[in-house]
Design an enzyme around this catalytic site. Structure first.
Site, mmCIF file in Angstrom:
data_model
loop_
_atom_site.group_PDB
_atom_site.id
_atom_site.type_symbol
_atom_site.label_atom_id
_atom_site.label_comp_id
_atom_site.label_asym_id
_atom_site.label_seq_id
_atom_site.Cartn_x
_atom_site.Cartn_y
_atom_site.Cartn_z
ATOM 1 N N CYS A 114 0.811 -1.218 0.000
ATOM 2 C CA CYS A 114 0.000 0.000 0.000
ATOM 3 C C CYS A 114 0.848 1.273 0.000
ATOM 4 O O CYS A 114 0.365 2.339 -0.376
ATOM 5 C CB CYS A 114 -0.944 0.001 1.195
ATOM 6 S SG CYS A 114 -2.121 -1.377 1.183
ATOM 7 N N HIS A 250 -3.303 7.418 1.745
ATOM 8 C CA HIS A 250 -3.692 6.081 1.317
ATOM 9 C C HIS A 250 -5.102 5.824 1.825
ATOM 10 O O HIS A 250 -5.398 6.044 3.006
ATOM 11 C CB HIS A 250 -2.715 5.050 1.881
ATOM 12 C CG HIS A 250 -3.172 3.641 1.736
ATOM 13 N ND1 HIS A 250 -3.665 3.144 0.543
ATOM 14 C CD2 HIS A 250 -3.238 2.613 2.636
ATOM 15 C CE1 HIS A 250 -3.996 1.866 0.708
ATOM 16 N NE2 HIS A 250 -3.755 1.535 1.964
ATOM 17 N N ASN A 280 -10.026 -0.088 -0.527
ATOM 18 C CA ASN A 280 -8.568 -0.031 -0.441
ATOM 19 C C ASN A 280 -7.997 -0.605 -1.733
ATOM 20 O O ASN A 280 -8.033 -1.807 -1.958
ATOM 21 C CB ASN A 280 -8.089 -0.837 0.766
ATOM 22 C CG ASN A 280 -6.585 -0.767 0.970
ATOM 23 O OD1 ASN A 280 -5.833 -0.381 0.084
ATOM 24 N ND2 ASN A 280 -6.135 -1.166 2.155
#
Length: 323
Positions: A114, A250, A280
């Protein structure tokens, strides 16, 4: 004069299939309310069966190039952040290079889960500042739907597929924090925390594997480390949280996003949030949010942005840039 890596184009791509929370209710012990309350996610996109990570990245790349008014052969390098490449090798970046018809330069992947796009920006910035490239296409693209355990309600409802891209170009600045472009980066990793977020398989284990996560532990590390790395990056640029126009984080979990903003002393009015629509998307989430935030009219020329991310490794970091 100081060489700066300036964003001159941005774009994104989302697969056609939209998956709402209600689709999970039929096969999992979960509800739309449970997912929204714990993550802020309302829907996400899943790639079609024949869509690969490089396909998604290529669409986003074309959008960013068009936005920058550049042709593929104007680009010196492609840096693609992904944890879900099409193949073990070659890199997804070289596949994008081929799909774009780019006949010069070089391309490579970055894998920091990520945090991948932050790492990719840092690498691209270094290429430009060192004079090895003048224009770099930086991508984040993922097909996390390929590595989900669909029986694990704590993870499979959280992730989505997508891609985002920016074009970075070398421009001269005055060497001050008023310059456009990347002003500072801050990167970290700590392999002791590997078991908090990982895929339980890979090439050398001869097992494809699925994503595994200790959500509570990841949350605990995330807020503390994200706020710290953002503040460290701002300090390197001679700036502070009060100078920030937009946090573009993020997009993992709305509680993490809110917790980090609070720890930095910033209002949610200064945060670009897309997690409700995309879930996500790992390395794709920040460039997606940059593209959507600009399209919404939130991000404007001259705005000071800080982007931070944390992912498996654990790996985390932040970038400060002026739009």
């Amino acid at each position: 004069m100081t060489c700066r890596a300036v964003i001159t184009g941005v774009g994104h791509y989302l697969p056609e299939r939209v998956v709402t929370n209600s689709e999970f209710e039929a096969r999992l012990d979960t509800t739309d309310e449970w997912i929204r309350t714990r993550s802020g996610i309302e829907r996400r996109h899943f790639a079609a069966e024949n869509e690969t990570t490089s396909d998604l990245a290529t669409h986003a790349a074309r959008a960013a190039l068009a936005d920058a008014g550049r042709a593929p052969d104007d680009i010196d390098a492609i840096v693609l952040a992904t944890s879900t490449p099409d193949l073990t090798f070659p890199s997804a970046a070289t596949m994008v290079q081929s799909a774009l018809g780019m006949t010069r330069g070089f391309a490579f992947d970055v894998q920091a889960v990520c945090a991948g796009f932050v790492y990719a920006l840092a690498n691209a910035n270094a290429l430009i500042v060192s004079g090895q490239a003048s224009r770099v296409l930086v991508l984040g693209a993922e097909t996390f739907s390929r590595i989900m355990d669909w029986s694990d309600r704590s993870t499979c409802v959280l992730f989505g597929d997508g891609a985002g891209a920016v074009v970075l170009e070398a421009q001269e600045g005055q060497g001050t924090s008023d310059d456009r472009g990347i002003l500072s980066t801050d990167l970290h990793s700590d392999g002791r925390y590997r078991d908090l977020l990982y895929v339980d398989g890979g090439v050398s284990t001869r097992n494809t594997g699925h994503l595994r996560m200790q959500g509570n532990q990841v949350f605990r590390h995330a807020v503390e480390k994200l706020a710290a790395t953002a503040e460290a990056a701002l300090d390197k640029a001679g700036l502070s949280s009060s100078d920030v126009d937009w946090v573009v984080p993020h997009q993992a979990n709305i509680r993490i996003i809110k917790g980090t903003a609070k720890k930095m002393g910033l209002s949610m009015n200064n945060v670009v949030v897309t997690v409700q629509d995309h879930g996500n998307t790992s390395a794709a989430s920040i460039p997606l949010a940059l593209s959507v935030g600009r399209a919404r009219g939130q991000i404007k020329p001259g705005d000071l942005l800080v982007s931070e991310a944390i992912g498996g490794g654990l790996a985390w970091g932040a970038v400060v840039l002026r739009w």
